[in-house]
Structures are given as C-alpha cells and as structure tokens.
Design a protein around this motif. Sequence first.
Motif, short mmCIF file in Angstrom:
data_model
loop_
_atom_site.label_atom_id
_atom_site.label_comp_id
_atom_site.label_asym_id
_atom_site.label_seq_id
_atom_site.Cartn_x
_atom_site.Cartn_y
_atom_site.Cartn_z
N MET A 20 21.38 -124.15 31.03
CA MET A 20 20.93 -122.83 30.58
C MET A 20 19.69 -122.92 29.70
SD MET A 20 24.46 -120.85 29.76
CE MET A 20 23.56 -119.58 28.91
N VAL A 21 19.65 -123.94 28.84
CA VAL A 21 18.46 -124.13 28.01
C VAL A 21 17.25 -124.43 28.89
CG1 VAL A 21 17.38 -125.56 26.23
CG2 VAL A 21 19.77 -124.86 25.99
N LYS A 22 17.47 -125.24 29.93
CA LYS A 22 16.39 -125.56 30.87
C LYS A 22 15.88 -124.30 31.55
CE LYS A 22 15.39 -128.41 34.94
NZ LYS A 22 15.97 -129.37 35.93
N MET A 23 16.80 -123.40 31.94
CA MET A 23 16.39 -122.17 32.61
C MET A 23 15.66 -121.24 31.63
SD MET A 23 16.12 -120.44 35.31
CE MET A 23 17.12 -121.41 36.41
N ALA A 24 16.12 -121.18 30.37
CA ALA A 24 15.43 -120.36 29.38
C ALA A 24 14.04 -120.92 29.10
CB ALA A 24 16.25 -120.29 28.09
N ASP A 25 13.93 -122.26 29.02
CA ASP A 25 12.61 -122.88 28.85
C ASP A 25 11.70 -122.50 30.02
OD1 ASP A 25 13.41 -124.17 26.52
OD2 ASP A 25 13.76 -126.11 27.50
N ALA A 26 12.25 -122.55 31.24
CA ALA A 26 11.46 -122.23 32.43
C ALA A 26 11.02 -120.76 32.41
CB ALA A 26 12.26 -122.53 33.69
N THR A 27 11.87 -119.89 31.90
CA THR A 27 11.53 -118.47 31.81
C THR A 27 10.34 -118.26 30.89
OG1 THR A 27 13.85 -117.88 32.20
CG2 THR A 27 12.42 -116.17 31.27
N MET A 28 10.36 -118.92 29.74
CA MET A 28 9.24 -118.83 28.81
C MET A 28 7.97 -119.42 29.42
SD MET A 28 10.43 -117.27 26.16
CE MET A 28 9.20 -117.58 24.89
N MET A 29 8.12 -120.53 30.13
CA MET A 29 6.97 -121.22 30.70
C MET A 29 6.29 -120.38 31.79
SD MET A 29 5.05 -123.89 30.59
CE MET A 29 6.01 -125.14 29.71
N ILE A 30 7.09 -119.77 32.66
CA ILE A 30 6.47 -119.01 33.76
C ILE A 30 5.75 -117.78 33.22
CG2 ILE A 30 8.50 -117.57 34.34
CD1 ILE A 30 5.95 -119.15 36.78
N LYS A 31 6.27 -117.16 32.17
CA LYS A 31 5.57 -116.03 31.55
C LYS A 31 4.23 -116.49 30.98
CE LYS A 31 7.79 -112.97 29.12
NZ LYS A 31 8.67 -112.36 28.08
N TYR A 32 4.25 -117.63 30.32
CA TYR A 32 3.02 -118.20 29.73
C TYR A 32 1.99 -118.49 30.83
CZ TYR A 32 0.04 -121.57 27.26
OH TYR A 32 -1.02 -122.24 26.71
N ILE A 33 2.45 -119.09 31.91
CA ILE A 33 1.54 -119.45 33.01
C ILE A 33 0.95 -118.19 33.65
CG2 ILE A 33 1.46 -120.43 35.34
CD1 ILE A 33 3.55 -122.49 34.35
N ILE A 34 1.79 -117.18 33.91
CA ILE A 34 1.32 -115.95 34.55
C ILE A 34 0.32 -115.22 33.65
CG2 ILE A 34 2.03 -113.65 35.30
CD1 ILE A 34 4.61 -114.99 36.37
N TYR A 87 16.91 -117.18 25.67
CA TYR A 87 17.96 -118.02 25.07
C TYR A 87 19.14 -117.16 24.63
CZ TYR A 87 14.05 -121.26 25.11
OH TYR A 87 12.99 -122.03 25.51
N PHE A 88 18.85 -116.03 24.03
CA PHE A 88 19.91 -115.08 23.66
C PHE A 88 20.55 -114.48 24.91
CE2 PHE A 88 18.13 -113.74 19.22
CZ PHE A 88 18.28 -115.03 18.77
N CYS A 89 19.69 -114.05 25.85
CA CYS A 89 20.15 -113.35 27.05
C CYS A 89 21.13 -114.20 27.85
CB CYS A 89 18.94 -112.96 27.89
SG CYS A 89 19.33 -112.24 29.50
N TYR A 90 20.73 -115.40 28.21
CA TYR A 90 21.57 -116.24 29.07
C TYR A 90 22.85 -116.66 28.35
CZ TYR A 90 17.22 -116.59 31.79
OH TYR A 90 16.09 -116.29 32.50
N ALA A 91 22.73 -116.97 27.05
CA ALA A 91 23.93 -117.36 26.30
C ALA A 91 24.92 -116.20 26.21
CB ALA A 91 23.53 -117.82 24.90
N ALA A 92 24.41 -114.98 25.98
CA ALA A 92 25.28 -113.81 25.87
C ALA A 92 25.98 -113.52 27.20
CB ALA A 92 24.47 -112.59 25.42
#
Length: 247
Positions: A1-15, A143-148
């Motif tokens: 889940m942390v990996k997926m949250a990291d990826a979510t932040m990364m793709i927003k940054y890239i876009i 990180y909050f979203c996926y954990a919740a």
Amino acid sequence: MVKMADATMMIKYIIHNTALKHGKSATFMPKPIYGEAGSGMHVHMLLLKGGQPVFSDDNGYSHLSETAHYFMGGLLKHIASLCALTNPSTNSFKRLVPGFEAPVTVGYATSNRSAVIRIPAYAKSPDKRRFELRNPDATCNPYFCYAAILMAGLDGVKNKIDPHANGWGPYDMNPYTLPEEEKAKLKGLPVCLEDALDALEADHDYLTAGGVFPEELLATFIKNKRQECRQMAAIPHPAEFDRYYNL
C-alpha cells in the motif's frame, strides 16, 4: 500500500511537470468544469493469501467470495466517514452528483457506475476478481486514503458485515429508473465536505484500531478541514457575479 501511495504521488508529479514542460497545466481537481464529467481516482482492490485469491468464489454473487462481500460491507458501513479522507476538498462533492457517471448511491453492483462499489464484469479469472471503490479523488492524501479503505474493509471482515443483509444491494439496475418511493429508500453519499467531517467525527473507531490512525491525527485533520470549509465559503465565487452582480 505504501508503494501504491508513493506511485500515486509520483504520477501526479510527473504529469504536472510534463504539462509545464509543454506550456500547459494539468489539474487533478475532481470537478474543474461545471456540467462536465469530473475526475475520480477509483481504487481497485483484491486480496491474496499464500498467492491464492481470497476474493474469488465461482458460486458467489458476481463470482466474489463471502470474505469479499464482508470487505465491501465494511466499506459501505463506513463510507460517509471515509469520504472525509477519500474526498477531502470542497470541490470533491461537486463531482459526486447524479448524471455524470460519478457514484452517488451507497451500495454495490456489477458494472453499475452509480453505485459507490462497482464490480468489473470483465475481471473473469480468479486472480483478477475484485471490486472498485469509485468515490475517491486525487485531492486526497493517498497514504490516508488507502489506509482508511483497508481499515474499513478489515472491519467488515472482522465483524462479518453483510452488504446484502444491510440493504446495500446488489443494485443491478439503473437507480434513476426506479419509482420515486424506491429511490427514497436509497442512501446517498455526503453532499458536502462538512457532512463528511461530521461523519468522521462520529465514526472513526475502525480507523484507530491498532493505533493505525491516532486520535490526535484525526482531530487535527477535522479541525483543519473545517477551517478550510469556512475559508472557502467566505470567498466570493465567479458564478455569484454572474447571478447577482446586476441585481
């Protein structure tokens, strides 16, 4: 889940940065344009144990297992409070309205875009059988979203929360075509961020289980978001000029 949250932040940054490189801008606002479909961040989830799919059952509704249904039950039970973390902007709730393929109904179904939980019919093999939560958007802290989401689902499994027994579906029909008396029985998502924050304040024990979400974190989050709501409500809106300027 942390990996997926990291990826979510990364793709927003890239876009964002790719758009800027080409003299454009990109937005992840849930509803940037009135009258047009918004932008969601649907979260698909499946569970494996020892490499074997836990959510698959050929004899279950839409080929999902009892555990999968309990997981969905937890999500649906806590969906109002989840919205504070999965849809944490005032703009979020301008997307969650009827008529634009956004979820508005607290329920589950196969291939029904108005239900907050949708089971994709195209996921046919046991290792791909899953469901998606369709209300989240990219203004959330992933990180909050996926954990919740995980905590709500686990609460459903632990307490055997049956979504069908609780009247949350399956809604294998277009709810907009139901008679008015049947529509009145459907439960909807919060209509504004303040309502979602009220729900989170009243329903968050499932989040604090095991110390995953500290009480102080949730209290601070709610306090800051309420202040944000007050600030946004006080700012004159361009549409107000259109409606009131010449009165």
